[in-house]
Design an enzyme around this catalytic site. Structure first.
Site, mmCIF file in Angstrom:
data_model
loop_
_atom_site.group_PDB
_atom_site.id
_atom_site.type_symbol
_atom_site.label_atom_id
_atom_site.label_comp_id
_atom_site.label_asym_id
_atom_site.label_seq_id
_atom_site.Cartn_x
_atom_site.Cartn_y
_atom_site.Cartn_z
ATOM 1 N N SER A 1 46.922 24.878 40.762
ATOM 2 C CA SER A 1 47.200 25.194 42.172
ATOM 3 C C SER A 1 46.285 24.381 43.080
ATOM 4 O O SER A 1 46.452 24.375 44.291
ATOM 5 C CB SER A 1 46.980 26.692 42.412
ATOM 6 O OG SER A 1 45.636 27.049 42.059
ATOM 7 N N VAL B 1 39.802 26.863 29.693
ATOM 8 C CA VAL B 1 38.749 27.168 28.718
ATOM 9 C C VAL B 1 39.349 27.384 27.332
ATOM 10 O O VAL B 1 38.649 27.768 26.411
ATOM 11 C CB VAL B 1 37.974 28.436 29.159
ATOM 12 C CG1 VAL B 1 37.316 28.233 30.517
ATOM 13 C CG2 VAL B 1 38.868 29.671 29.131
ATOM 14 N N CYS C 1 18.647 30.956 22.263
ATOM 15 C CA CYS C 1 18.817 29.538 21.920
ATOM 16 C C CYS C 1 17.806 29.130 20.854
ATOM 17 O O CYS C 1 16.607 29.366 21.011
ATOM 18 C CB CYS C 1 18.620 28.701 23.180
ATOM 19 S SG CYS C 1 18.671 26.929 22.907
ATOM 20 N N CYS D 1 23.343 27.603 26.204
ATOM 21 C CA CYS D 1 22.056 28.143 26.649
ATOM 22 C C CYS D 1 21.942 27.980 28.157
ATOM 23 O O CYS D 1 22.161 26.873 28.676
ATOM 24 C CB CYS D 1 20.905 27.392 25.967
ATOM 25 S SG CYS D 1 19.293 27.885 26.612
ATOM 26 N N HIS E 1 35.254 23.971 33.331
ATOM 27 C CA HIS E 1 34.976 25.421 33.355
ATOM 28 C C HIS E 1 34.548 25.932 31.984
ATOM 29 O O HIS E 1 34.541 27.133 31.720
ATOM 30 C CB HIS E 1 36.194 26.188 33.874
ATOM 31 C CG HIS E 1 36.513 25.882 35.298
ATOM 32 N ND1 HIS E 1 37.748 26.091 35.844
ATOM 33 C CD2 HIS E 1 35.752 25.345 36.280
ATOM 34 C CE1 HIS E 1 37.727 25.702 37.116
ATOM 35 N NE2 HIS E 1 36.541 25.251 37.407
HETATM 36 N N1 APR Z 1 53.895 23.714 33.909
HETATM 37 C C1 APR Z 1 53.138 23.195 34.923
HETATM 38 N N2 APR Z 1 52.596 23.958 35.905
HETATM 39 C C2 APR Z 1 52.841 25.285 35.873
HETATM 40 C C3 APR Z 1 53.624 25.890 34.853
HETATM 41 C C4 APR Z 1 54.166 25.036 33.836
HETATM 42 N N3 APR Z 1 54.907 25.510 32.843
HETATM 43 N N4 APR Z 1 53.703 27.225 35.110
HETATM 44 C C5 APR Z 1 52.964 27.445 36.245
HETATM 45 N N5 APR Z 1 52.458 26.284 36.708
HETATM 46 C C6 APR Z 1 51.611 26.050 37.884
HETATM 47 C C7 APR Z 1 51.689 27.100 38.981
HETATM 48 O O1 APR Z 1 52.734 26.804 39.892
HETATM 49 C C8 APR Z 1 50.320 26.983 39.648
HETATM 50 O O2 APR Z 1 50.353 26.038 40.722
HETATM 51 O O3 APR Z 1 50.279 26.063 37.432
HETATM 52 C C9 APR Z 1 49.423 26.421 38.523
HETATM 53 C C10 APR Z 1 48.394 27.412 37.994
HETATM 54 O O4 APR Z 1 47.503 27.666 39.038
HETATM 55 P P1 APR Z 1 46.300 28.718 38.827
HETATM 56 O O5 APR Z 1 46.809 29.908 38.160
HETATM 57 O O6 APR Z 1 45.633 28.846 40.155
HETATM 58 O O7 APR Z 1 45.363 27.973 37.763
HETATM 59 P P2 APR Z 1 44.269 26.847 38.009
HETATM 60 O O8 APR Z 1 44.653 25.912 39.100
HETATM 61 O O9 APR Z 1 43.960 26.278 36.700
HETATM 62 O O10 APR Z 1 43.021 27.747 38.496
HETATM 63 C C11 APR Z 1 41.776 27.137 38.644
HETATM 64 O O11 APR Z 1 40.714 29.280 38.910
HETATM 65 O O12 APR Z 1 40.599 31.462 38.302
HETATM 66 C C12 APR Z 1 39.993 30.242 38.166
HETATM 67 O O13 APR Z 1 38.600 29.529 36.416
HETATM 68 C C13 APR Z 1 39.927 29.781 36.725
HETATM 69 O O14 APR Z 1 40.176 27.516 35.884
HETATM 70 C C14 APR Z 1 40.726 28.482 36.742
HETATM 71 C C15 APR Z 1 40.668 28.068 38.188
#
Ligand code: APR
Length: 264
Positions: A202, A115, A160, A139, A131
């Protein structure tokens, strides 16, 4: 010169990208770690540190939109930490490499779970922010989006101008349905995709995590960039254990070389 072990995978990944018909990227919080924004899960994750937030954020907004707006304007705990880092953050070489891949016509769309507005700030235009975007306000009735600075917050919740509906941050809360327009765009782009670059996620949150699985099920190739293994790693043609800010510029440069040499 010592090359990191992952660099040998860049050529393989670049060849897949250069050969592909329709390349799409899916990014997550990991893309913005090198911009100073913590991820949510894994080492240094906000939820790892503070615990996952309640899954009914949207229902709580609907029950008390005025209270939710007061909290948003004066956040506490992990949300305060997140908002403060968002305001300071700048795009990193990973964001710029994806914008360059779009600029040269290789990357057709970038689906981001972030975001933080950093892909847009880096110059990406074919963007689907699944997201939402923290600089926008939406709105909840008609879906109209407004730049944050264009909405008066004298009265809470703000309304809105088009339909009088209640306005909310464009960021999608837990428990909130993904806005239909951006979801439709994501499904259409994923449907066309035969090679997906999956960086910094992840791959545990749906529906975003479904897109690479669908690409793979239709015979497409997945290229993962993540310092750690993820749920998706076993499905990937190439999985690069590296920070996005280091690997994506290498990948983008190698793809450009291959295109100049006529291999695409
Ligand atoms: N470069 C690439 N990947 C990285 C780096 C980096 N420098 N540092 C960490 N990571 C990886 C981690 O190993 C992990 O697998 O980025 C991933 C981040 O995972 P999350 O924290 O789970 O984030 P994300 O997958 O975007 O989460 C999805 O969950 O909480 C909600 O709305 C939120 O959009 C988010 C959604």
């Amino acid at each position: 010169m010592v090359t990191a072990s992952w660099e040998s995978f860049i050529d393989e990944a670049a060849a897949l990208v250069a050969r592909a018909r329709y390349v799409v990227a899916l990014t997550g919080a990991g893309l913005s770690v090198e911009s100073g924004i913590p991820p949510f899960r894994g080492p240094g994750g906000l939820w790892t540190k503070h615990g996952e937030p309640p899954m009914n954020g949207y229902q709580r907004f609907l029950a008390d939109p005025q209270g939710a707006w007061r909290e948003r304007l004066n956040p506490s705990g992990p949300m305060r930490e997140l908002w403060e880092t968002l305001q300071r953050a700048q795009p990193n070489p990973g964001h710029r490499a994806l914008a360059a891949l779009e600029e040269c016509g290789v990357l057709r769309c970038l689906i981001t779970q972030n975001v933080d507005d950093l892909h847009r700030a880096a110059g990406s235009r074919r963007l689907a922010e699944i997201h939402g975007n923290y600089t926008l306000i939406r709105c909840i009735e008609c879906g109209q989006r407004y730049p944050g600075e264009a909405v008066s917050l004298d009265e809470l919740p703000p309304r809105c101008a088009a339909c009088g509906g209640i306005l909310k941050s464009d960021t999608v809360s837990f428990g909130e349905p993904i806005p239909a327009d951006v979801l439709q765009q994501c499904f259409e782009e994923a449907e066309r995709c035969d090679c997906m670059i999956v960086a910094g996620t992840s791959a545990t949150v749906y529906p975003a995590a479904q897109f690479p699985i669908s690409v793979r099920e239709r015979g497409g190739a997945l290229i993962e960039i993540n310092p750690y293994e993820s749920e998706l790693t076993p499905l990937c043609a190439v999985s690069i254990r590296a920070p996005a800010g280091e690997a994506l510029p290498r990948l983008s440069a190698r793809v450009a070389e291959l295109r100049r040499a006529g291999h695409a």
